[in-house]
Scaffold this active site. Structure first.
Site, mmCIF file in Angstrom:
data_model
loop_
_atom_site.group_PDB
_atom_site.id
_atom_site.type_symbol
_atom_site.label_atom_id
_atom_site.label_comp_id
_atom_site.label_asym_id
_atom_site.label_seq_id
_atom_site.Cartn_x
_atom_site.Cartn_y
_atom_site.Cartn_z
ATOM 1 N N CYS A 264 -2.721 -0.676 8.320
ATOM 2 C CA CYS A 264 -2.279 0.024 7.116
ATOM 3 C C CYS A 264 -3.493 0.339 6.246
ATOM 4 C CB CYS A 264 -1.218 -0.765 6.361
ATOM 5 S SG CYS A 264 -1.832 -1.975 5.201
ATOM 6 N N GLU A 265 -3.467 1.534 5.678
ATOM 7 C CA GLU A 265 -4.626 1.976 4.921
ATOM 8 C C GLU A 265 -4.734 1.286 3.556
ATOM 9 O OE1 GLU A 265 -4.027 6.169 4.652
ATOM 10 O OE2 GLU A 265 -2.769 6.037 2.866
ATOM 11 N N HIS A 266 -3.661 0.587 3.156
ATOM 12 C CA HIS A 266 -3.701 -0.068 1.845
ATOM 13 C C HIS A 266 -4.437 -1.404 1.899
ATOM 14 C CE1 HIS A 266 0.199 2.321 1.550
ATOM 15 N NE2 HIS A 266 -0.694 2.946 0.835
ATOM 16 N N HIS A 267 -4.177 -2.174 2.958
ATOM 17 C CA HIS A 267 -4.734 -3.532 3.027
ATOM 18 C C HIS A 267 -5.662 -3.732 4.227
ATOM 19 C CE1 HIS A 267 -0.822 -3.878 0.844
ATOM 20 N NE2 HIS A 267 -1.544 -4.628 0.050
ATOM 21 N N GLN B 206 2.853 4.323 8.107
ATOM 22 C CA GLN B 206 3.775 4.585 9.221
ATOM 23 C C GLN B 206 4.379 5.988 9.148
ATOM 24 O OE1 GLN B 206 6.497 1.328 9.951
ATOM 25 N NE2 GLN B 206 7.947 2.678 10.982
ATOM 26 N N HIS C 19 4.925 -4.945 9.503
ATOM 27 C CA HIS C 19 3.671 -4.805 8.753
ATOM 28 C C HIS C 19 3.151 -6.177 8.346
ATOM 29 C CE1 HIS C 19 3.820 -0.349 7.926
ATOM 30 N NE2 HIS C 19 4.971 -0.589 8.530
ATOM 31 N N CYS D 149 0.896 -6.883 6.341
ATOM 32 C CA CYS D 149 0.651 -7.008 4.895
ATOM 33 C C CYS D 149 1.918 -7.436 4.169
ATOM 34 C CB CYS D 149 0.088 -5.708 4.315
ATOM 35 S SG CYS D 149 1.223 -4.326 4.392
HETATM 36 N N1 LIG Z 1 5.290 3.606 2.724
HETATM 37 C C1 LIG Z 1 4.471 2.726 3.308
HETATM 38 N N2 LIG Z 1 4.033 1.691 2.605
HETATM 39 C C2 LIG Z 1 3.230 0.825 3.230
HETATM 40 C C3 LIG Z 1 2.826 0.940 4.555
HETATM 41 N N3 LIG Z 1 2.024 -0.107 4.862
HETATM 42 C C4 LIG Z 1 1.948 -0.848 3.736
HETATM 43 N N4 LIG Z 1 2.668 -0.301 2.750
HETATM 44 C C5 LIG Z 1 2.934 -0.700 1.350
HETATM 45 O O1 LIG Z 1 1.941 -0.189 0.507
HETATM 46 C C6 LIG Z 1 2.232 -0.701 -0.776
HETATM 47 C C7 LIG Z 1 0.991 -0.793 -1.618
HETATM 48 O O2 LIG Z 1 1.447 -1.159 -2.870
HETATM 49 P P1 LIG Z 1 0.515 -1.702 -4.044
HETATM 50 O O3 LIG Z 1 1.389 -2.168 -5.161
HETATM 51 O O4 LIG Z 1 -0.529 -0.682 -4.353
HETATM 52 O O5 LIG Z 1 -0.240 -2.905 -3.327
HETATM 53 P P2 LIG Z 1 0.043 -4.474 -3.455
HETATM 54 O O6 LIG Z 1 -0.088 -4.913 -4.864
HETATM 55 O O7 LIG Z 1 -0.851 -5.141 -2.469
HETATM 56 O O8 LIG Z 1 1.578 -4.573 -3.021
HETATM 57 P P3 LIG Z 1 2.378 -5.792 -2.377
HETATM 58 O O9 LIG Z 1 2.253 -5.671 -0.895
HETATM 59 O O10 LIG Z 1 3.789 -5.587 -2.829
HETATM 60 O O11 LIG Z 1 1.771 -7.060 -2.859
HETATM 61 C C8 LIG Z 1 2.957 -2.019 -0.521
HETATM 62 O O12 LIG Z 1 4.269 -1.883 -1.004
HETATM 63 C C9 LIG Z 1 2.956 -2.136 1.018
HETATM 64 O O13 LIG Z 1 4.114 -2.791 1.509
HETATM 65 C C10 LIG Z 1 3.313 2.063 5.273
HETATM 66 O O14 LIG Z 1 3.023 2.287 6.445
HETATM 67 N N5 LIG Z 1 4.133 2.925 4.612
HETATM 68 ZN ZN LIG Z 2 -0.540 -2.892 3.849
#
Ligand SMILES: Nc1nc2c(ncn2[C@@H]2O[C@H](COP(=O)(O)OP(=O)(O)OP(=O)(O)O)[C@@H](O)[C@H]2O)c(=O)[nH]1
Ligand SMILES: [Zn+2]
Length: 197
Positions: free
Chosen positions: A86-89, A127, A155, A157
């Site tokens: 995932c590009e976020h984490h 995704q 996921h 994360c």
């Molecule tokens: N739509 C979507 N969200 C994703 C995917 N992979 C990870 N995420 C979500 O990306 C979001 C990033 O939210 P943020 O609030 O910026 O990050 P965060 O504080 O680490 O969020 P938490 O995971 O809720 O602790 C999270 O809700 C993750 O679950 C994906 O493939 N699609």
């Molecule tokens: Zn993630």
């Protein structure tokens, strides 16, 4: 899809190694201790492997095995295992992709569908975008009567950190053409669920 060590980009590896050594120190580790001495190099190579999809052209893969064929019923390749990040984490998400298309004069090699999934999954992803990219790639290359992609994934994360839900599964789907008809989507979904072999 294994990366040939002869093709490693030494300059990139060396730069990545420097950063990972710094990260190890910042995390409170001693990057010089025996167990960690080669870790920056290992991680650099692992990350380049997990993102090798940036260096690959999925349309080229499909075009390399595009065959003229009058078959015009649904072709399904299901249960394609994949790992992505995932590009976020930069943590893994993993699961299965199911792909169907209805040819319009051209078919492709079955393995090429799985290769397209591999290429898009070996990039930093969400995704939803991965689902759409696989769909678009097949639509634009084979010009089928319709294509549909369903992805089911877990996921990490959401499992290892954050909300810590171990069993939630995310399903995404996208489609074109003939799959706009509910009946056609239903046929695909029924065939995905059926257990064979
Ligand atoms: N739509 C979507 N969200 C994703 C995917 N992979 C990870 N995420 C979500 O990306 C979001 C990033 O939210 P943020 O609030 O910026 O990050 P965060 O504080 O680490 O969020 P938490 O995971 O809720 O602790 C999270 O809700 C993750 O679950 C994906 O493939 N699609
Ligand atoms: Zn993630």
């Amino acid at each position: 899809m294994n990366q040939n060590p002869m093709e490693w980009n030494e300059e990139k590896i060396s730069k990545l190694m420097g950063h990972y050594k710094e990260i190890l120190s910042l995390l409170g580790e001693d990057p010089e201790r025996e167990g960690l001495i080669k870790t920056p190099e290992r991680v650099a190579k692992a990350m380049l492997t997990l993102t090798r999809g940036y260096e690959m052209d999925p349309k080229e893969v499909l075009n390399a095995a595009k065959f003229k064929e009058p078959y015009s019923q649904m072709v399904i390749v299901k249960d394609i295992d994949f790992f992505s990040m995932c590009e976020h984490h930069i943590l893994p998400f993993y699961g299965k992709a199911h792909v169907a298309y209805i040819p319009n004069g051209y078919i492709t090699g079955l393995s090429k569908i799985a290769r397209v999934v591999d290429i898009f999954s070996h990039r930093l992803q969400v995704q939803e975008r991965m689902t759409l990219q696989i769909k678009e790639c097949i639509q634009e290359t084979l010009n089928p009567l319709g294509v549909m992609v369903v992805i089911e994934a877990k996921h990490m994360c959401m499992q290892m950190r954050g909300v810590e839900k171990q069993n939630s599964v995310t399903t995404t789907s996208d489609f074109t053409g003939a799959f706009n008809q509910a009946k056609t989507r239903e046929e695909f979904m029924n065939l995905i669920r059926a257990r064979h072999l």
